[in-house]
Design an enzyme around this catalytic site. Structure first.
Site, PDB file in Angstrom:
ATOM      1  N   VAL A   8       1.161  -1.336   0.003  1.00 40.62           N
ATOM      2  CA  VAL A   8       0.108  -0.312  -0.083  1.00 40.62           C
ATOM      3  C   VAL A   8       1.306   1.307   0.039  1.00 40.62           C
ATOM      4  O   VAL A   8       2.013   1.151   0.018  1.00 40.62           O
ATOM      5  CB  VAL A   8      -1.079   0.133   1.504  1.00 40.62           C
ATOM      6  CG1 VAL A   8      -2.156  -1.428   1.434  1.00 40.62           C
ATOM      7  CG2 VAL A   8       0.093  -0.537   2.798  1.00 40.62           C
ATOM      8  N   SER A   9       0.503   2.028  -0.671  1.00 34.16           N
ATOM      9  CA  SER A   9       1.405   3.392  -0.615  1.00 34.16           C
ATOM     10  C   SER A   9       0.898   4.391   0.799  1.00 34.16           C
ATOM     11  O   SER A   9       0.694   3.768   1.692  1.00 34.16           O
ATOM     12  CB  SER A   9       0.575   4.361  -1.704  1.00 34.16           C
ATOM     13  OG  SER A   9      -1.114   5.241  -0.800  1.00 34.16           O
ATOM     14  N   THR A  10       1.762   4.934   0.847  1.00 31.50           N
ATOM     15  CA  THR A  10       2.337   5.966   2.274  1.00 31.50           C
ATOM     16  C   THR A  10       0.609   6.531   2.737  1.00 31.50           C
ATOM     17  O   THR A  10       1.275   6.853   4.008  1.00 31.50           O
ATOM     18  CB  THR A  10       2.917   6.465   2.463  1.00 31.50           C
ATOM     19  OG1 THR A  10       3.177   7.516   1.440  1.00 31.50           O
ATOM     20  CG2 THR A  10       4.866   5.733   1.701  1.00 31.50           C
ATOM     21  N   ASP A  12      -2.036   5.375   2.090  1.00 33.31           N
ATOM     22  CA  ASP A  12      -3.345   4.723   2.600  1.00 33.31           C
ATOM     23  C   ASP A  12      -2.378   2.972   3.441  1.00 33.31           C
ATOM     24  O   ASP A  12      -1.748   2.444   2.490  1.00 33.31           O
ATOM     25  CB  ASP A  12      -4.021   3.899   0.937  1.00 33.31           C
ATOM     26  CG  ASP A  12      -4.925   2.710   0.867  1.00 33.31           C
ATOM     27  OD1 ASP A  12      -5.487   2.634   2.550  1.00 33.31           O
ATOM     28  OD2 ASP A  12      -4.803   2.125   0.421  1.00 33.31           O
TER      29      ASP A  12
END
Length: 205
Positions: A8-10, A12
């Site tokens: 997941v991204s930083t 989300d």
């Protein structure tokens, strides 16, 4: 063995959706590796550990294709590396859901992706060369901006030639480089670049 990778991204941080999809596909929860970083981040310890854990005959599963690669080329190279090691690759959903290297159709789909990546690389290379040739034809040269101004380089080289003729041992390129505030190797490279450029210009004349 089935092994999963989730990212997941930083912004989300929720991995639940990916975890649930991987578990439903038959991956044990303890065999799921994870990262919480952007796709372009080179530092992904979860992926590094995942790739090291994979053995011949294993299958790597990801939720979506963009979870695995930093970019298109990195993705293709990673999956090719898995294939060379005898590791299968499956994408569960999204645009790459047809990729399943355990099946002939899945291998064909990945082959199309790989061909597109190679086409993209060749196209970029061709455009770059064409742009450089066009710039040279107009008297411009590509590459980084030189650290030494052309007039300063010309002055130093003229002084060096005069010193060589006069056998002046007091003059040295190392001393000249110090005066210009650059390393001696930078001065040497600049001189070589200028000489090569002069040779290229003489060929075009």
């Amino acid at each position: 063995m089935k092994i999963g990778y989730a990212r997941v991204s930083t912004t989300d941080q929720n991995l639940d959706l990916q975890f649930d999809a991987l578990v439903d596909a038959g991956v044990s929860r303890e065999n799921i590796y994870e990262d919480k970083s952007s796709g372009r981040n080179d530092n992904r310890p979860g992926l590094d550990a995942c790739l090291k854990a994979l053995r011949e005959g294993d299958t790597l599963l990801v939720w979506k294709l963009d979870r695995l690669g930093r970019n298109f080329r990195h993705l293709i190279n990673t999956v090719r590396g898995l294939q060379d090691r005898g590791v299968a690759f499956i994408v569960l959903t999204g645009q790459g859901a047809n990729i399943d290297t355990t099946t002939p159709n899945g291998k064909l789909t990945f082959g199309i992706f790989a061909a597109l990546a190679e086409f993209e690389r060749d196209l970029i290379s061709e455009r770059t060369k064409a742009g450089l040739n066009s710039a040279r034809a107009r008297g411009r040269r590509g590459g980084a901006k030189p650290k030494i101004a052309p007039y300063a380089l010309a002055g130093v080289m003229a002084k060096a030639d005069q010193a060589a003729i006069a056998r002046d041992k007091e003059f040295s390129l190392a001393k000249a480089a110090a005066e210009l505030g650059v390393h001696r190797s930078t001065l040497w490279r600049s001189r070589r670049r200028a000489e090569n450029a002069a040779m290229d210009d003489s060929k075009l004349a």
